[in-house]
Design an enzyme around this catalytic site. Sequence first.
Site, short mmCIF file in Angstrom:
data_model
loop_
_atom_site.label_atom_id
_atom_site.label_comp_id
_atom_site.label_asym_id
_atom_site.label_seq_id
_atom_site.Cartn_x
_atom_site.Cartn_y
_atom_site.Cartn_z
N ARG A 42 12.92 -13.44 7.30
CA ARG A 42 12.13 -13.19 8.50
C ARG A 42 12.62 -14.11 9.63
NH1 ARG A 42 7.66 -15.40 7.61
NH2 ARG A 42 8.26 -16.32 5.62
N LYS A 67 10.71 -5.14 11.48
CA LYS A 67 9.63 -4.28 11.98
C LYS A 67 9.96 -3.75 13.37
CE LYS A 67 6.00 -6.48 9.24
NZ LYS A 67 4.68 -7.20 9.25
N ARG A 96 9.29 2.92 4.48
CA ARG A 96 8.50 2.90 5.71
C ARG A 96 9.20 2.14 6.82
NH1 ARG A 96 4.29 2.26 1.93
NH2 ARG A 96 4.09 0.00 2.32
N HIS A 131 2.32 -10.70 -11.37
CA HIS A 131 3.25 -11.81 -11.49
C HIS A 131 3.85 -11.81 -12.89
CE1 HIS A 131 2.93 -13.79 -7.65
NE2 HIS A 131 1.61 -13.75 -7.70
N ASP A 132 4.80 -12.70 -13.10
CA ASP A 132 5.51 -12.79 -14.37
C ASP A 132 4.57 -12.69 -15.57
OD1 ASP A 132 8.20 -14.31 -15.79
OD2 ASP A 132 6.27 -14.70 -16.73
N TYR A 135 3.54 -9.13 -16.18
CA TYR A 135 4.60 -8.23 -16.64
C TYR A 135 4.91 -8.45 -18.11
CZ TYR A 135 5.14 -8.43 -11.56
OH TYR A 135 4.91 -8.43 -10.21
N ASP A 161 10.34 -13.02 -14.67
CA ASP A 161 10.99 -13.15 -13.37
C ASP A 161 12.51 -13.28 -13.48
OD1 ASP A 161 8.65 -12.99 -11.97
OD2 ASP A 161 8.52 -15.11 -11.48
#
Length: 381
Positions: A42, A67, A96, A131-132, A135, A161
Amino acid sequence: MEEPRKGPLAGVRVLELAGLAPGPFAGMMLADHGAQVLRIDRVEAVTDRPRRDVMDRGKRTIGLDLKSPEGVAALRRLAARADVLIEVFRPGVAERLGIGPADLHAVNERLIYGRLTGWGQEGPLASVAGHDIDYIAISGVLSRLGRAGGKPTPPVNLLGDFAGGGLMLAYGVLLALFERERTGRGRVIDAAMVDGAALLFAMFYTGIADGRWGPRGTNLLDTGAPMYDTYETADGGFLAVGPLEPKFWAEMLDRIGRVADVTDLPSRDDPAVWPLLRDRLTAIFRSRTRAEWERLFEGSDACVFPVLDVNEAVAYPHNRARETFLEIDGVPQPAPAPRLLGGERRREPGELAPATRLHDLTEWGLPEDEAAALREAGVLA
């Protein structure tokens, strides 16, 4: 212009869209072996303060406002010259933004689009946060980790992860690069941490099916067996004890027998007496310091070694001889792996956060004057 990279992936250009640890880990593995990795963060995240994240080594970083139409257009320009893109958004987010696989394949059909998520690109949980720990829970693996009688215990976030996610994505990228040599076309890689974690447990499914692998903490390799466990020493250190084979067990007992009585130890072949055997070994190993046990087992096949702190591991003689660790910008860290023998000496990875200059982007298809205009407009950092 950036100096040419060396290694088996030299010449491979990778765009890494910034995200949490598994994506950067995959990018680091590719950079370690010569890929030219450009990290896209960013705009507001890119500052004058140098980054000191080990997983950023050898990469360059810019910020793009994805964006904005201008930022999306700039990313497409970069993707037109890229070989690989690593994306870590929730399913549908990239589409998107206008930077999904179809969008980027329209400008570069050879692009390998690597998608890394916890749940995968489809399925009932695809759009749900996780999160890990979640999963590996859904993969079934977490239920098998931990001490007998205790609750399931995750191995920090290594299994989902990093091993099930980042490592599997890097593997998928290499598969797609290899295939592209024949087809001339890129691939979309759907790397899901739940899939990767399940695959890593493949060895144990046969034993579970035929009843040889029982509940957690009761088996040969999950601390159920006293000959595969950790034991505390007199000074609060720990030893990793793993003489599974009878000849290695005999070697361990021979070494211990030099300083303690082992003539009446319970049999290791009878699981019914494993608790008693564990108690006896616990008492024996607590009788001396870790350093004393290290000296006693040095050079033997007893499969007994100290449990090292991370900082101790850096200085451990074997690791130093192998150059398992290195230091970059004052930060000790693991060296690139695996080693490819028979060619040039293993290459050193780049700096943790080399500076990115406007003219570095020209070889990515973004001329310096256009990059300067984007920076002036706040779209590029």
